[in-house]
Structures are given as structure tokens and as C-alpha cells.
Design an enzyme around this catalytic site. Structure first.
Site, PDB file in Angstrom:
ATOM      1  N   ILE A 115       0.969  -1.215  -0.035  1.00 12.79           N
ATOM      2  CA  ILE A 115      -0.047   0.041   0.085  1.00 12.79           C
ATOM      3  C   ILE A 115       0.849   1.413   0.163  1.00 12.79           C
ATOM      4  O   ILE A 115       2.168   1.201   0.420  1.00 12.79           O
ATOM      5  CB  ILE A 115      -0.979  -0.097   1.107  1.00 12.79           C
ATOM      6  CG1 ILE A 115      -0.130  -0.094   2.457  1.00 12.79           C
ATOM      7  CG2 ILE A 115      -2.271  -0.974   0.763  1.00 12.79           C
ATOM      8  CD1 ILE A 115      -1.121   0.225   3.608  1.00 12.79           C
ATOM      9  N   ASP A 116       0.328   2.162  -0.590  1.00 16.07           N
ATOM     10  CA  ASP A 116       1.048   3.599  -0.504  1.00 16.07           C
ATOM     11  C   ASP A 116       1.829   3.886   0.813  1.00 16.07           C
ATOM     12  O   ASP A 116       1.156   3.810   1.754  1.00 16.07           O
ATOM     13  CB  ASP A 116       0.333   4.734  -1.173  1.00 16.07           C
ATOM     14  CG  ASP A 116      -0.198   4.287  -2.654  1.00 16.07           C
ATOM     15  OD1 ASP A 116       0.610   3.605  -3.474  1.00 16.07           O
ATOM     16  OD2 ASP A 116      -1.092   4.947  -3.183  1.00 16.07           O
ATOM     17  N   LYS A 117       2.785   4.947   0.710  1.00 14.25           N
ATOM     18  CA  LYS A 117       3.324   5.301   1.680  1.00 14.25           C
ATOM     19  C   LYS A 117       2.484   6.227   2.512  1.00 14.25           C
ATOM     20  O   LYS A 117       2.410   5.936   3.857  1.00 14.25           O
ATOM     21  CB  LYS A 117       4.585   6.350   1.403  1.00 14.25           C
ATOM     22  CG  LYS A 117       5.192   6.885   2.369  1.00 14.25           C
ATOM     23  CD  LYS A 117       6.272   8.025   1.964  1.00 14.25           C
ATOM     24  CE  LYS A 117       6.962   8.934   3.131  1.00 14.25           C
ATOM     25  NZ  LYS A 117       7.482   9.800   2.448  1.00 14.25           N
ATOM     26  N   ARG A 219      -7.021   6.312  -5.868  1.00 11.88           N
ATOM     27  CA  ARG A 219      -6.517   7.807  -6.341  1.00 11.88           C
ATOM     28  C   ARG A 219      -6.681   8.197  -7.407  1.00 11.88           C
ATOM     29  O   ARG A 219      -7.503   9.292  -7.676  1.00 11.88           O
ATOM     30  CB  ARG A 219      -5.115   8.040  -5.624  1.00 11.88           C
ATOM     31  CG  ARG A 219      -4.686   7.523  -4.093  1.00 11.88           C
ATOM     32  CD  ARG A 219      -3.521   7.472  -3.809  1.00 11.88           C
ATOM     33  NE  ARG A 219      -2.599   8.749  -3.656  1.00 11.88           N
ATOM     34  CZ  ARG A 219      -1.507   8.969  -3.745  1.00 11.88           C
ATOM     35  NH1 ARG A 219      -0.707   7.852  -3.485  1.00 11.88           N
ATOM     36  NH2 ARG A 219      -0.799  10.218  -3.670  1.00 11.88           N
TER      37      ARG A 219
END
Length: 312
Positions: A115-117, A219
Site C-alpha cells: 500500500i502507498d506510503k 486515487r
């Protein structure tokens, strides 16, 4: 050169990093027809191998084959691109340092997905190769269940819906993903299902179920339908995209954005079949403090608008 400043290129020239053929040249070199010019930006050598670091982990579940972790926002999951320390993998290497069967440098164990930062929430890691292979197949076959909670700008057109569109690198900005037509040869197929959790004034609290797991999928998809996620700088959601042009509203909205200065996106639930017991496990974690504050602030604003008889 994209993503490189004039200063950095000038410093590279002074450091002898500009080459014509195999020969380093100065910045005053006069270019001739047929020259092959390369710019080799120098960086410190990075030692191979994962460094074990004592970083606290919020472990939701653990057994002899796997761990489910609640990742905080701001933590990179895997070393690379200049982030070689402080990642979730570094933390795992330390946490499992006494497990003789786990090697953080072995790609057959460890994180099963990413998952994204700046996205918070659930992620699963495997301690054994057979567990990682079993779990990875579920992600590939789309038999896992993943739900994200997000706050998006505007009022979504339907109470529930599906966003379909291929996702690939944005040709104008390589750090961002773009959405392409499903029948095109651009990008990879991506499907996001959503349903509204709560209508708030100028924003919508929404749940998203992933059918695919592309980079920045939620996103990029919400940007594509003109409802970027609140505070998502990369996709334009860090600006005030809906609302009134009054000083009081602008002050409120800026204050709300400051409460959660990262995309308002949280990996809320994760479900998969256990590699040993074949039991389907389901895990849920509530949004962290920053996102909860953002939601509560917007709820208070919505209540005040309704009290004053204003339309949402």
C-alpha cells in the site's frame, strides 16, 4: 531531463558526470553532430541487504505462517528509490530476527502486497515461502477481500457504483498514474467498486472495494471521475475543490486539510483464506487519528450547515 534541476545537472557537470562517448567532459564542451551524450548522476553506493531496524509494529494478527499489520501513514513498505531505511520491511527484519526460517532478503517470504506510503491500514506478510505463494495466488486470482475508506471531494453521482479504466504511468508526470479507456492498449485493467458511507457538505465519505490492485488505483480512479481524494497532493486533492468562496468556509477547509496532510485513504479491511487451515479470515482496523479528526471536523461543519438550513 525530467525531474532534474539545473543546479543538480551543473553539479554533475562539475563532478565529471557528463560523458561524450566514454570521455568525461566539462559543461563548456561544444556539442558536435553525432555526439552521444550521457549524464550519469552519481549517488552514494548502497550496501545490498535489508537492515534490521527496531521500529514498532502494530500487529493485528500473527501465527506461525503470517502476520497482519496495521501500517501507519508515512511509512514506506519496501526499501528502494532512496528509502533504504525506516521501511516496513526493515521493521519486519528486526521483529523476526530470531526466526531462523525467515530471511528478510529472501523474496519468497515477506510482504505479499503493498500500500502507498501515505495510505494507512492493513497489510499481510508471510513468514514462510509456501504461505507467501498461497496468499499471492489469492491476490492474483482476486479472491481476497479488500475494503478501503476514503474521503473524496464533492457529491458522488450514485450511492454505489463501479469505476472501470486501465491504469498506467501518466506520460506527462511519471510519478503519477493516469486512467485510460478499458479497450485501449494503455495501462492495465483496473476496477474499483464504491458505495457511499456518509454524505457530508462538499465531500463524501466512501468505501471502496478493489477488484484489482494497481498502483494508486483508488486515487487515480477518483481523480478520473473528478472527485479526487481529500488532501491527495499528487492528484490535486490538497486544494479546496468544492465549497463556497467565503472567508469563513476557506478558513474552515484549510484547517480541515491541515488535520490530515496526506491522502484521506485507509485500508480498512482485509480478508483471505489461511494457507494452513483454509479458514477465511477477516480483519478490520479503524481510521487513524488524523483521518478521524478530519471526518469529525467535516461532520461538525455539516451539522452546522443543516442547522442553519443550508443545502449540502
Amino acid at each position: 531531463m525530467e525531474h532534474s534541476s539545473r543546479t543538480r545537472i551543473s553539479l554533475a557537470a562539475e563532478a565529471g558526470a557528463i560523458f561524450v562517448g566514454d570521455k568525461a567532459v566539462k559543461s563548456n564542451y561544444k556539442v558536435r553532430p553525432g555526439d552521444i551524450i550521457t549524464l550519469r548522476l552519481l549517488r552514494p553506493p548502497h550496501e545490498k541487504g535489508i537492515l534490521a531496524e527496531d521500529i514498532p509494529l502494530d500487529i493485528v494478527y500473527e501465527d506461525d505462517l503470517l502476520l497482519v499489520i496495521n501500517k501507519p501513514s508515512g511509512m514506506v513498505v519496501h526499501p528502494g528509490n532512496g528509502n533504504f531505511t525506516g521501511t516496513l520491511v526493515n521493521a519486519l527484519a528486526y521483529y523476526l530476527r530470531n526466526d531462523k526460517y525467515f530471511d528478510a532478503n529472501d523474496p519468497t517470504v515477506g510482504l505479499v502486497h503493498r500500500i502507498d506510503k501515505d495510505t494507512s491500514g492493513l497489510i499481510v506478510a508471510a513468514k514462510r515461502p509456501e504461505a507467501k505463494a498461497f496468499l499471492a495466488k489469492q491476490f492474483f486470482d482476486k479472491t481476497t477481500e479488500r475494503t478501503y475508506h476514503a474521503l473524496a471531494w464533492g457529491t458522488l453521482p450514485k450511492e454505489q457504483g463501479t469505476i472501470i479504466g486501465n491504469i498506467g504511468r501518466d506520460p506527462k508526470e511519471r510519478t503519477r498514474m493516469a486512467v485510460f479507456p478499458p479497450d485501449s492498449n494503455e495501462g492495465k485493467p483496473a476496477v474499483t467498486h464504491y458505495y457511499v458511507l456518509e454524505h457530508l457538505t462538499f465531500v463524501t465519505y466512501v468505501a471502496c472495494k478493489l477488484e484489482t490492485g494497481r498502483t494508486h488505483q483508488i486515487r487515480a480512479h477518483f481523480k478520473h471521475i473528478n472527485h479526487p481524494l481529500v488532501s491527495d497532493e499528487r492528484y490535486g486533492g490538497d486544494k479546496i475543490l468544492r465549497g463556497r468562496h467565503t472567508a469563513s468556509y476557506l478558513a474552515f477547509a484549510n484547517k480541515a486539510l491541515a488535520l490530515c496532510p496526506r491522502q484521506a485513504l485507509h485500508a480498512y479491511s482485509l480478508g483471505f483464506t489461511h494457507p494452513k487451515t483454509n479458514q477465511f479470515l477477516q480483519f478490520k482496523v479503524e481510521e487513524p487519528h488524523d483521518m478521524q479528526q478530519l471526518l469529525e471536523t467535516w461532520r461538525d461543519y455539516t451539522t452546522s450547515c443543516l442547522r442553519e438550513g443550508e443545502v449540502m
